[in-house]
Enzyme design. Structure first.
Site, short mmCIF file in Angstrom:
data_model
loop_
_atom_site.label_atom_id
_atom_site.label_comp_id
_atom_site.label_asym_id
_atom_site.label_seq_id
_atom_site.Cartn_x
_atom_site.Cartn_y
_atom_site.Cartn_z
N HIS A 25 0.98 -1.12 0.11
CA HIS A 25 -0.13 -0.17 0.19
C HIS A 25 0.97 1.14 -0.01
CE1 HIS A 25 -4.15 1.53 0.90
NE2 HIS A 25 -3.29 2.70 0.99
N HIS A 27 1.12 4.92 -2.34
CA HIS A 27 0.88 5.69 -3.21
C HIS A 27 2.04 6.48 -4.01
CE1 HIS A 27 -3.49 5.48 -2.46
NE2 HIS A 27 -3.23 5.16 -1.09
N ASP A 29 1.87 9.37 -5.95
CA ASP A 29 1.78 10.79 -5.49
C ASP A 29 1.91 11.25 -4.00
OD1 ASP A 29 -0.90 9.48 -4.95
OD2 ASP A 29 -2.22 11.16 -5.96
N GLY A 186 -9.51 7.97 -3.18
CA GLY A 186 -10.00 9.07 -2.87
C GLY A 186 -10.98 9.04 -1.56
N HIS A 213 -9.74 0.73 -0.88
CA HIS A 213 -9.76 1.34 0.31
C HIS A 213 -10.94 1.30 0.82
CE1 HIS A 213 -6.09 3.37 -1.75
NE2 HIS A 213 -5.85 3.96 -0.41
N GLU A 216 -11.17 2.81 6.44
CA GLU A 216 -10.03 4.08 6.88
C GLU A 216 -10.84 5.06 7.37
OE1 GLU A 216 -6.58 6.66 5.35
OE2 GLU A 216 -7.79 5.67 3.95
N ASP A 313 1.47 3.78 3.06
CA ASP A 313 0.37 4.70 2.55
C ASP A 313 1.01 5.85 1.82
OD1 ASP A 313 -2.01 5.62 1.98
OD2 ASP A 313 -2.36 6.41 3.71
#
Length: 371
Positions: A25, A27, A29, A186, A213, A216, A313
């Site tokens: 996991h 990302h 960006d 998102g 996702h 969370e 993350d």
């Protein structure tokens, strides 16, 4: 546990950075180097909070430490803003792989949403191709330096837009060319996986793996929808599955827990949880249990037999690495090398690789841990 100036820590005399790790996991960006942000922002005419990489790193961390996923996600406006050309994507993907190598990662899956990188004329295919080029450059450089690493793309759709079926088709089209799975990202609360059901139907019909996702920023209904509507093979975070556990009694260090149907299903089916300890603190995902790492239900889930994995993350926003996340867990829960090895084996088994390659990956981990 003290983390040294190189971001490393030791357990039983063993460097945590040197241990083989699996990152599920992570990302793209959320992992752009601050110096790279500064340089690309200057080229694109985008204002940044500071021209000093250290100060900008502080800015990312401070803005992300809000206790709100919505506020946390706002920091991505800057990183995605500098990721709008093929050259930028290739550079960032290459540096991402370099940073994984420096962190001791031997297999990683990088998730990102191509639809967020089209403002300067790239097509979806061109964006995926640019990221794949950067990944392969990073892998080749690592190989030349004597490091073995493999990185696969998790193509993500944004759950609050209406392009999920298009992105699902994109992911399947890139199967065998770099894409290993699909994700949705998102704002979670208010945008359940059921909203994207046609995309998930298509992925299921194509036998293409998904991680979703869930659990969370939203609770059990989100997890339930990820499993039923998304046919998720893994849960992105999934930490709020602990809300379906009721502690009925304690006897010394023993805790007796009553399982809800959803928690029992996730535990018994060994559905992996992509837990991200520091991020879960920053976004308030564990607010029901507390505000310190020792309050994270990670250990409860682990002791109860859930398939827990450890993840970053967003490396930049949380100013972290897998090495650091493991060190924080050791400090909070007094884990030993056997525990850390279990987390890596869980991640290897949960990876979206063919079973033969998962077995090879597990062998690499056990050998690296000295078994």
């Amino acid at each position: 546990m003290p983390i040294d100036q190189n971001g490393d820590a030791h357990v039983d005399g063993v460097s945590l950075r040197s241990l083989p790790k699996v990152s599920l996991h992570d990302h793209l960006d959320g992992a752009v180097r601050p110096q790279t942000v500064i340089e690309l922002a200057d080229e694109a005419g985008i204002e940044v909070a500071s021209q000093d990489a250290g100060e900008l790193a502080d800015w990312f961390a401070e803005k992300s430490d809000s206790g709100s996923l919505v506020e946390y996600l706002k920091t991505f406006d800057l990183t995605t803003g500098v990721m709008q050309t093929a050259e930028a994507l290739t550079r960032i993907a290459r540096e991402f792989v370099e940073d994984l190598v420096a962190d001791g990662v031997v297999y990683g899956e990088v998730r990102w949403a191509p639809e967020q990188h089209l403002t300067r004329g790239m097509s979806l295919d061109e964006a995926v191709e640019a990221v794949q080029e950067g990944i392969e450059q990073g892998e080749d450089a690592a190989d030349d330096a004597g490091h073995d690493i493999r990185v696969g793309q998790l193509i993500s759709a944004m759950r609050h837009t209406d392009r999920s079926l298009e992105i699902a088709r994109l992911a399947v089209d890139w199967r065998g060319r770099g894409a290993v799975g699909f994700d949705i990202a998102g704002p979670e609360d208010g945008f359940p996986p059921s909203r994207l059901r046609p995309a998930f139907d298509y992925l299921a019909e194509s036998f293409f793996p998904t991680t979703v996702h869930a659990g969370e920023a939203a609770g059990l209904d989100s997890i339930r929808s990820a499993l039923l509507d998304g046919r998720a093979l893994r849960l992105g975070h999934g930490v709020r599955i602990a809300q379906d556990l009721q502690i009925v009694s304690r006897e010394g260090e023993e805790v007796f827990v009553e399982f809800g149907d959803l928690a029992r299903w996730v535990r018994d089916r060994e559905i992996p949880l992509e837990l991200s300890p520091s991020s879960n603190l920053q976004t308030g995902a564990i607010a029901a249990w507390g505000t310190e790492m020792a309050d994270h239900p990670f250990d409860l889930l682990y002791q109860l037999g859930f398939a827990v994995t450890v993840n970053v993350d967003n490396r930049t926003m949380s100013r972290t690495s897998l090495t650091r996340e493991l060190a924080l867990l050791v400090e909070a829960f007094d884990y030993g090398l056997d525990d850390l090895e279990t987390f890596q084996i869980n991640a290897a088994a949960a990876s979206f690789l063919p079973v033969e390659e998962r077995e090879e990956l597990i062998d690499i981990i056990t050998e690296g841990f000295g078994d």
